[in-house]
Structures are given as C-alpha cells and as structure tokens.
Design a protein around this motif. Structure first.
Motif, PDB file in Angstrom:
ATOM      1  N   PRO A 169      58.318  33.105  32.597  1.00 35.73           N
ATOM      2  CA  PRO A 169      59.173  31.912  32.693  1.00 35.73           C
ATOM      3  C   PRO A 169      59.854  31.817  34.052  1.00 35.73           C
ATOM      4  N   GLY A 170      59.806  30.622  34.647  1.00 33.49           N
ATOM      5  CA  GLY A 170      60.420  30.391  35.943  1.00 33.49           C
ATOM      6  C   GLY A 170      59.567  30.795  37.123  1.00 33.49           C
ATOM      7  N   MET A 171      58.392  31.348  36.866  1.00 36.93           N
ATOM      8  CA  MET A 171      57.520  31.828  37.942  1.00 36.93           C
ATOM      9  C   MET A 171      56.525  30.747  38.334  1.00 36.93           C
ATOM     10  N   GLU A 172      56.446  30.443  39.620  1.00 40.27           N
ATOM     11  CA  GLU A 172      55.449  29.514  40.129  1.00 40.27           C
ATOM     12  C   GLU A 172      54.127  30.251  40.326  1.00 40.27           C
ATOM     13  N   ARG A 173      53.040  29.488  40.309  1.00 38.65           N
ATOM     14  CA  ARG A 173      51.728  30.114  40.457  1.00 38.65           C
ATOM     15  C   ARG A 173      51.581  30.823  41.800  1.00 38.65           C
ATOM     16  N   LYS A 174      52.223  30.292  42.823  1.00 34.65           N
ATOM     17  CA  LYS A 174      52.109  30.922  44.139  1.00 34.65           C
ATOM     18  C   LYS A 174      52.708  32.326  44.140  1.00 34.65           C
ATOM     19  N   GLU A 175      53.663  32.579  43.240  1.00 32.64           N
ATOM     20  CA  GLU A 175      54.258  33.908  43.143  1.00 32.64           C
ATOM     21  C   GLU A 175      53.293  34.922  42.535  1.00 32.64           C
ATOM     22  N   LEU A 176      52.290  34.408  41.840  1.00 32.69           N
ATOM     23  CA  LEU A 176      51.304  35.297  41.234  1.00 32.69           C
ATOM     24  C   LEU A 176      50.273  35.795  42.241  1.00 32.69           C
ATOM     25  N   LEU A 177      50.170  35.104  43.361  1.00 39.25           N
ATOM     26  CA  LEU A 177      49.078  35.378  44.291  1.00 39.25           C
ATOM     27  C   LEU A 177      49.051  36.834  44.738  1.00 39.25           C
ATOM     28  N   ALA A 178      50.181  37.335  45.212  1.00 37.96           N
ATOM     29  CA  ALA A 178      50.218  38.707  45.717  1.00 37.96           C
ATOM     30  C   ALA A 178      49.840  39.713  44.636  1.00 37.96           C
ATOM     31  N   LYS A 179      50.270  39.439  43.390  1.00 36.89           N
ATOM     32  CA  LYS A 179      49.996  40.366  42.291  1.00 36.89           C
ATOM     33  C   LYS A 179      48.530  40.328  41.860  1.00 36.89           C
ATOM     34  N   ASN A 180      47.922  39.142  41.938  1.00 33.44           N
ATOM     35  CA  ASN A 180      46.584  38.991  41.377  1.00 33.44           C
ATOM     36  C   ASN A 180      45.452  39.111  42.390  1.00 33.44           C
ATOM     37  N   VAL A 181      45.770  39.101  43.674  1.00 33.49           N
ATOM     38  CA  VAL A 181      44.724  39.272  44.681  1.00 33.49           C
ATOM     39  C   VAL A 181      44.036  40.626  44.521  1.00 33.49           C
ATOM     40  N   GLU A 182      44.814  41.664  44.282  1.00 35.72           N
ATOM     41  CA  GLU A 182      44.231  43.000  44.128  1.00 35.72           C
ATOM     42  C   GLU A 182      43.285  43.057  42.932  1.00 35.72           C
ATOM     43  N   ILE A 183      43.687  42.419  41.831  1.00 35.44           N
ATOM     44  CA  ILE A 183      42.859  42.430  40.625  1.00 35.44           C
ATOM     45  C   ILE A 183      41.556  41.674  40.854  1.00 35.44           C
ATOM     46  N   ILE A 184      41.649  40.475  41.427  1.00 32.01           N
ATOM     47  CA  ILE A 184      40.439  39.672  41.621  1.00 32.01           C
ATOM     48  C   ILE A 184      39.512  40.321  42.638  1.00 32.01           C
ATOM     49  N   THR A 185      40.067  41.035  43.600  1.00 29.63           N
ATOM     50  CA  THR A 185      39.235  41.721  44.589  1.00 29.63           C
ATOM     51  C   THR A 185      38.408  42.821  43.930  1.00 29.63           C
ATOM     52  N   MET A 186      39.021  43.578  43.026  1.00 27.17           N
ATOM     53  CA  MET A 186      38.285  44.618  42.295  1.00 27.17           C
ATOM     54  C   MET A 186      37.193  44.008  41.422  1.00 27.17           C
ATOM     55  N   HIS A 187      37.518  42.923  40.745  1.00 25.33           N
ATOM     56  CA  HIS A 187      36.541  42.285  39.868  1.00 25.33           C
ATOM     57  C   HIS A 187      35.385  41.683  40.667  1.00 25.33           C
ATOM     58  N   ALA A 188      35.692  41.099  41.810  1.00 26.78           N
ATOM     59  CA  ALA A 188      34.642  40.518  42.645  1.00 26.78           C
ATOM     60  C   ALA A 188      33.714  41.600  43.186  1.00 26.78           C
ATOM     61  N   ALA A 189      34.283  42.745  43.556  1.00 27.32           N
ATOM     62  CA  ALA A 189      33.454  43.855  44.033  1.00 27.32           C
ATOM     63  C   ALA A 189      32.516  44.341  42.933  1.00 27.32           C
ATOM     64  N   ALA A 190      33.018  44.375  41.697  1.00 24.88           N
ATOM     65  CA  ALA A 190      32.178  44.784  40.569  1.00 24.88           C
ATOM     66  C   ALA A 190      31.087  43.757  40.295  1.00 24.88           C
ATOM     67  N   LEU A 191      31.413  42.481  40.417  1.00 26.61           N
ATOM     68  CA  LEU A 191      30.396  41.438  40.283  1.00 26.61           C
ATOM     69  C   LEU A 191      29.296  41.632  41.320  1.00 26.61           C
ATOM     70  N   ASP A 192      29.705  41.867  42.536  1.00 29.53           N
ATOM     71  CA  ASP A 192      28.766  42.012  43.642  1.00 29.53           C
ATOM     72  C   ASP A 192      27.819  43.189  43.426  1.00 29.53           C
ATOM     73  N   GLU A 193      28.330  44.249  42.813  1.00 35.16           N
ATOM     74  CA  GLU A 193      27.533  45.472  42.667  1.00 35.16           C
ATOM     75  C   GLU A 193      26.734  45.525  41.372  1.00 35.16           C
ATOM     76  N   TYR A 194      27.290  45.022  40.277  1.00 33.08           N
ATOM     77  CA  TYR A 194      26.687  45.284  38.968  1.00 33.08           C
ATOM     78  C   TYR A 194      26.126  44.055  38.240  1.00 33.08           C
TER      79      TYR A 194
END
Length: 343
Positions: A169-194
C-alpha cells in the motif's frame, strides 16, 4: 401412464463397420447410442428415402450427434510446458483454473505445469500441486514444483513471470524497479540457458514494461518478438469502465445491460503505471446490432469524464484495489493473462 420427462432419450447413430452383426451399445450422460451397420438407413434419414446422400453429410451427421451428447473427442496434438514463477502466490492461484480448464491453450493441448517460487515456499507449492491433481483437469499431464531455476525453466514453451517483490500500500510501481530488476535478471538468464528456443514470455511483475525490456536484453539468444508484458489488464479495465458508464446512460438501443464485451478499439499508451494514457478516442460500443463510436454516445456533459476522470480512474485502479483489499489485483490480473494468451 408414461412420464415424458422420465423416458430415456435415445440417439441412433448407424455406422458401416464392415461386420453386419457388430452392434455396440455405449451409454453416456443418460443417452444411449447404438452403433450399427445399417449404412443405407442413415443415407435415407439424411436426405430422404430414394435420394442420394453424399459421404460428407454422413460425417456432419455423426459430428452433430457427438456434439449434442458431449462426446466429441479432442485428440491431443502436443504437450506444452508452462512455467509460472511466483507459483505459490495469489495471482498464480487465480490463474491456474484458467490454464487447467483448457480454455487458454485449447482442449487439444496437454500441459506440463511448472511452478517456481523462492526457498521456504516448498509446502505451499506442494499444496497447490495437490489442488491441481484434485481438480481432475482434462489437459494437465503433470506438475513440477521447485525452487531451482534450472528445473523450473528447462524446455518450457511458455513462461509467465509473476515472481517479484509485491507491491505494498502506498508504493508506486517505479519503487518496485530496484527490487525486481535482480529477480527478472536471474529469470531471464535461466530462460536464455534452459528454455525452449521458441519460448513465449509474458512479464507480469511490475514495472512490467521495463522488466520485459530487461528480460529481452538479458535473454539475447531468444527472439525479441517472443517477449511481452501485461498491459491487457489496463485495457480490460478501460473497456469495463466505458461499458459501465454507457450502461448508466440507459440508452434505448442498448436492449439490456452494456458489458465490456460490447466495447472495442480502446488503447493504452505508455507504461503499466500511473503515467499511462488510456484512450477511448477510437473506441466503439455495440448497440442494437451495430458498432457506434463512443464519442457519439457520450455527450458534451460527459466529455470531461471521458477525457479526464476516466484516464485518472484507469491509472489509479490498481492502487484503489490495493487500498481496499490490502492485496494487489489477482482475479482481474489472472483473467487478463488468460485473455492475453487466448486472444
């Protein structure tokens, strides 16, 4: 005295089976089907006694009967692996009924469901797996639950990336960016490999547009056109709000309630965030059997609503739901994901 409602309904289907004495009786849903070798009888029934029936008419007759009794079978053509990250979360839980019913990918496609989540969610994932098994899905051939990226992403044909830090609550989507970049980077690397080289990727974790771009760049070996993000939720919100407004005007040509299915040609410009620009400039609504421009229906008195209030309502809808439920949109997000793949 016979009760007509209690009488057993019978459908006679005659097929030439090569053996004039071969008759099989199959019961299904209270209907009895007799398969017999009286080929000439069927021809007479199709086009009348003494007339010539074409073979395709017989095929159509059989198909119509099977549809009527719910017996038309869909032979599986392939098995697809569908990965859902954040598999123990609320959006995944709301999405799974759409997938395992066969509505999204069709009744001919069998699904191997992969559910991925973080360490510590193993029991929750196991619970979801048991529910999928208990649902007796007509299309699911197996379920994989894991916290291991390699196991989750190997050979997947569709990847629905829900996993990310939740919006509070009260959090804008832009505030999520820093937290979720690391997660999406790991998932994208797994997509690329597997993953399968033809994998289709839908990014739902927010900010979805930005994360989809990051995923596409990180999984460089995969076709760029196979990456998309979920803007369909905003699109459907806009359709629903327009339908609700037009319905409130009580237009005579409406002939009943106006629903979102009667609204088309809406556009969402920009990112999936409070900076998006919903547009109804080209929108149409179906009234009285014809498509009518929304601008022709909304009079001058409602123009302010259409160009100002409506835009703000769509932009802030997610935050409004979050404030009311204390949880982010799940039911509508799941429906939008299903529509995204199905349409």
């Amino acid at each position: 005295m016979k009760n007509p409602q209690a009488e057993e309904k019978r459908v006679l289907v005659y097929e030439h089976v090569g053996n004039p004495t071969n008759t099989d009786e199959i019961s299904l849903n209270g209907l009895t089907i007799y398969l017999a070798s009286t080929f000439s009888f069927v021809l007479a029934q199709l086009q009348g006694v003494g007339t010539r029936a074409e073979p395709n008419n017989l095929t159509k007759y059989r198909t119509d009967v099977r549809r009527m009794i719910g017996r038309e079978e869909h032979a599986p053509t392939c098995v697809k692996r569908v990965l859902i990250t954040g598999g123990a979360g609320q959006i995944a839980y709301a999405l799974l009924p759409h997938l395992i019913s066969g509505r999204v990918f069709g009744p001919q496609v069998r699904l191997m469901v992969h559910l991925l989540d973080i360490d510590g969610t193993e029991n929750a994932l196991r619970g979801v797996q048991m529910e999928i098994e208990d649902a007796a899905s007509p299309v699911v051939v197996g379920v994989v639950t894991t916290t291991d990226l390699r196991v989750a992403f190997t050979d997947v044909d569709y990847a629905i990336l829900l996993g990310g830090f939740p919006r509070l609550p009260g959090m804008e989507r832009k505030e999520l960016l820093a937290k979720n970049v690391e997660i999406i980077t790991m998932h994208a690397a797994a997509l690329d490999e597997y993953a399968s080289r033809a994998v289709k990727v839908l990014v739902v974790a927010n900010p979805a547009n930005t994360l989809a771009l990051i995923a596409k760049k990180r999984a460089a070996s995969l076709p760029a056109e196979n990456f998309s993000c979920l803007t369909r939720l905003d699109h459907d919100r806009l359709r629903g709000m327009i339908a609700k407004k037009i319905d409130s005007l009580k237009i005579p040509d409406a002939h009943g309630a106006v629903t979102a299915m009667q609204v088309r040609n809406v556009i969402i410009w920009g990112n999936h965030s409070s900076t998006q620009v919903p547009s109804a400039a080209k929108a149409q609504v179906r009234l009285g059997g014809r498509w009518v421009p929304v601008l022709d229906i909304i009079g001058d008195e409602e123009a302010v609503w259409l160009h100002d209030e409506l835009v703000t309502q769509v932009q802030q809808r997610g935050a409004e739901i979050l404030a009311a439920r204390k949880l982010s949109s799940a039911l509508s997000a799941a429906q939008a994901i299903a529509n995204h793949f199905k349409d």
